[in-house]
Design a protein around this motif. Structure first.
Motif, mmCIF file in Angstrom:
data_model
loop_
_atom_site.group_PDB
_atom_site.id
_atom_site.type_symbol
_atom_site.label_atom_id
_atom_site.label_comp_id
_atom_site.label_asym_id
_atom_site.label_seq_id
_atom_site.Cartn_x
_atom_site.Cartn_y
_atom_site.Cartn_z
ATOM 1 N N UNK A 1 0.833 -1.205 0.000
ATOM 2 C CA UNK A 1 0.000 0.000 0.000
ATOM 3 C C UNK A 1 0.865 1.252 0.000
ATOM 4 N N UNK A 2 0.292 2.308 -0.551
ATOM 5 C CA UNK A 2 0.908 3.635 -0.524
ATOM 6 C C UNK A 2 -0.206 4.645 -0.260
ATOM 7 N N UNK A 3 0.074 5.708 0.489
ATOM 8 C CA UNK A 3 -0.962 6.723 0.710
ATOM 9 C C UNK A 3 -1.291 7.429 -0.597
ATOM 10 N N UNK B 1 -1.051 16.850 9.164
ATOM 11 C CA UNK B 1 -0.832 17.284 10.546
ATOM 12 C C UNK B 1 -2.106 17.789 11.205
ATOM 13 N N UNK B 2 -3.046 18.306 10.428
ATOM 14 C CA UNK B 2 -4.284 18.854 10.974
ATOM 15 C C UNK B 2 -5.433 17.857 10.983
ATOM 16 N N UNK B 3 -5.160 16.617 10.563
ATOM 17 C CA UNK B 3 -6.232 15.645 10.377
ATOM 18 C C UNK B 3 -6.263 14.583 11.478
ATOM 19 N N UNK B 4 -7.473 14.102 11.731
ATOM 20 C CA UNK B 4 -7.637 12.895 12.536
ATOM 21 C C UNK B 4 -7.887 11.722 11.592
ATOM 22 N N UNK B 5 -7.110 10.644 11.788
ATOM 23 C CA UNK B 5 -7.365 9.378 11.105
ATOM 24 C C UNK B 5 -7.202 8.272 12.147
ATOM 25 N N UNK B 6 -7.796 7.103 11.915
ATOM 26 C CA UNK B 6 -7.664 6.015 12.897
ATOM 27 C C UNK B 6 -6.206 5.636 13.142
ATOM 28 N N UNK B 7 -5.948 5.127 14.329
ATOM 29 C CA UNK B 7 -4.578 4.755 14.692
ATOM 30 C C UNK B 7 -3.965 3.768 13.718
ATOM 31 N N UNK B 8 -4.773 2.844 13.195
ATOM 32 C CA UNK B 8 -4.245 1.819 12.295
ATOM 33 C C UNK B 8 -3.639 2.408 11.034
ATOM 34 N N UNK B 9 -4.141 3.582 10.596
ATOM 35 C CA UNK B 9 -3.683 4.191 9.338
ATOM 36 C C UNK B 9 -2.550 5.190 9.524
ATOM 37 N N UNK B 10 -2.242 5.513 10.756
ATOM 38 C CA UNK B 10 -1.333 6.632 11.008
ATOM 39 C C UNK B 10 0.080 6.375 10.494
ATOM 40 N N UNK B 11 0.588 5.170 10.673
ATOM 41 C CA UNK B 11 1.964 4.907 10.223
ATOM 42 C C UNK B 11 2.105 5.099 8.724
ATOM 43 N N UNK B 12 1.107 4.623 7.958
ATOM 44 C CA UNK B 12 1.167 4.737 6.508
ATOM 45 C C UNK B 12 1.056 6.188 6.048
ATOM 46 N N UNK B 13 0.157 6.948 6.663
ATOM 47 C CA UNK B 13 -0.129 8.290 6.150
ATOM 48 C C UNK B 13 0.724 9.377 6.797
ATOM 49 N N UNK B 14 1.085 9.203 8.062
ATOM 50 C CA UNK B 14 1.855 10.256 8.720
ATOM 51 C C UNK B 14 3.348 10.132 8.461
ATOM 52 N N UNK B 15 3.846 8.925 8.241
ATOM 53 C CA UNK B 15 5.274 8.774 7.968
ATOM 54 C C UNK B 15 5.638 9.412 6.634
ATOM 55 N N UNK B 16 4.626 9.564 5.759
ATOM 56 C CA UNK B 16 4.860 10.184 4.455
ATOM 57 C C UNK B 16 4.591 11.686 4.476
ATOM 58 N N UNK B 17 4.291 12.217 5.664
ATOM 59 C CA UNK B 17 3.984 13.664 5.735
ATOM 60 C C UNK B 17 5.121 14.452 6.378
ATOM 61 N N UNK B 18 6.152 13.743 6.810
ATOM 62 C CA UNK B 18 7.267 14.406 7.496
ATOM 63 C C UNK B 18 8.245 14.996 6.493
#
Length: 330
Positions: free
Chosen positions: A159-161, A313-330
């Protein structure tokens, strides 16, 4: 050892996905009688019934449910075997969940700018989802949430965001929140938020369950048919139009809508942004990492690069998705 007929196995999977023999026949381009004969042959080989009749059509028996993942794997392996000896792999098949979804808009944007891409769009629905299309081999890639749902994705699915889709609140012109320039999740908690699509066991119903637990909003998942009666869209408005009509006429009812979802236009519907935090639906691009289709790397690279990580950074997403989507936002 019993040698299974792949045609019968394909008929079985199509019938499970479509929930009616007539629709499965249409999908495979054969007669309903041929579907019935193939499934009867499979039931005879296995010595058990695979379907039972219900009010809305058919559903798999316990034995049928046990067979389903193995049947999907058999078909995927057979399709891969055929593709491996072909010089031309055919178009890249990409599954999306419906014409109105943001994934369809994203994919059309991609195709408009890459006219040489040999790509075929596979439309899915709430009962035969884009993830199902990928797992069954009907698609090479799929836009869907990577987590949640009644069936975990196998390890071969990568998967990719692709897109974080902010949710807005849709209300009628007489709703108490209609004059707000924006609302918070706590503002919404006092009102009925109806999301009938979340009544289907799926990755998106799990998303709304997580959102409800995080925000304290009691999300009503009563099915449209239960609340509005069965809708015949051939002779009048589609179910989504009737849902919008109901919200437009109410001073208490609301629903969530993604910012990229093309909702039916209505003069009395208002769209109110949600902030602090912004609930966002995590759309991912999914693919089988053993798939060697030559068009797949370019599609993956494009959506990795176009992912709107700046809003994460301003969004809420479920914990399960955070690694995939937040690691690509840094």
């Amino acid at each position: 050892m019993t040698d299974l007929d792949l045609g019968a196995v394909r008929a079985f999977v199509a019938a499970v996905d479509q929930r009616q023999f007539s629709l499965a026949a249409d999908l495979l381009g054969i007669s309903q009688q041929a579907i019935s004969k193939r499934i009867t042959k499979l039931e005879t080989q296995l010595g058990t019934m695979l379907f039972e009749r219900v009010r809305t059509g058919i559903r798999p028996t316990i034995a049928g449910a046990r067979l389903l993942p193995h049947a999907r794997s058999l078909l995927a392996a057979a399709d891969e075997a055929v593709m491996s000896i072909r010089d031309n792999p055919g178009p890249l098949r990409v599954a999306v969940l419906g014409e109105r979804q943001v994934a369809m808009q994203s994919l059309r944007f991609y195709l408009d700018r890459h006219p040489s891409a040999d790509t075929e769009i596979v439309l899915s629905n709430a009962f035969t989802t884009s993830r199902d299309a990928l797992l069954s081999g009907r698609a090479d890639a799929a836009f869907a949430r990577a987590y949640g749902g009644p069936r975990p994705l196998p390890d071969v699915i990568a998967s990719a965001p692709a897109y974080l889709e902010p949710l807005h609140l849709l209300v009628g012109r007489d709703h108490p929140l209609v004059c707000r320039s924006a609302v918070t999740l706590s503002d919404i908690g006092a009102f009925r938020v109806w999301v009938p699509g979340a009544s289907v066991p799926s990755e998106w119903s799990d998303y709304y369950q997580d959102l409800s637990e995080f925000s304290g909003i009691a999300i009503d998942t009563t099915r449209r048919a239960e609340a509005l009666g069965e809708v015949d869209s051939t002779g009048g408005p589609a179910a989504i139009d009737i849902l919008i009509d109901r919200i437009a006429a109410s001073d208490t009812l609301a629903t969530f809508s993604g910012d990229g979802f093309i909702a039916p236009w209505h003069p009395h519907i208002r769209r109110v942004p949600i902030v602090d935090p912004i609930p966002a639906y995590p759309h991912a691009l999914l693919w089988d990492n053993t798939n060697t289709h030559p068009g797949l790397p370019h599609l993956i690279s494009y959506f990795r690069d176009s992912y709107n990580s700046d809003v994460a950074a301003d969004c809420w997403i479920p914990n399960a998705d955070r690694a995939l989507f937040l690691s690509n936002s840094l």
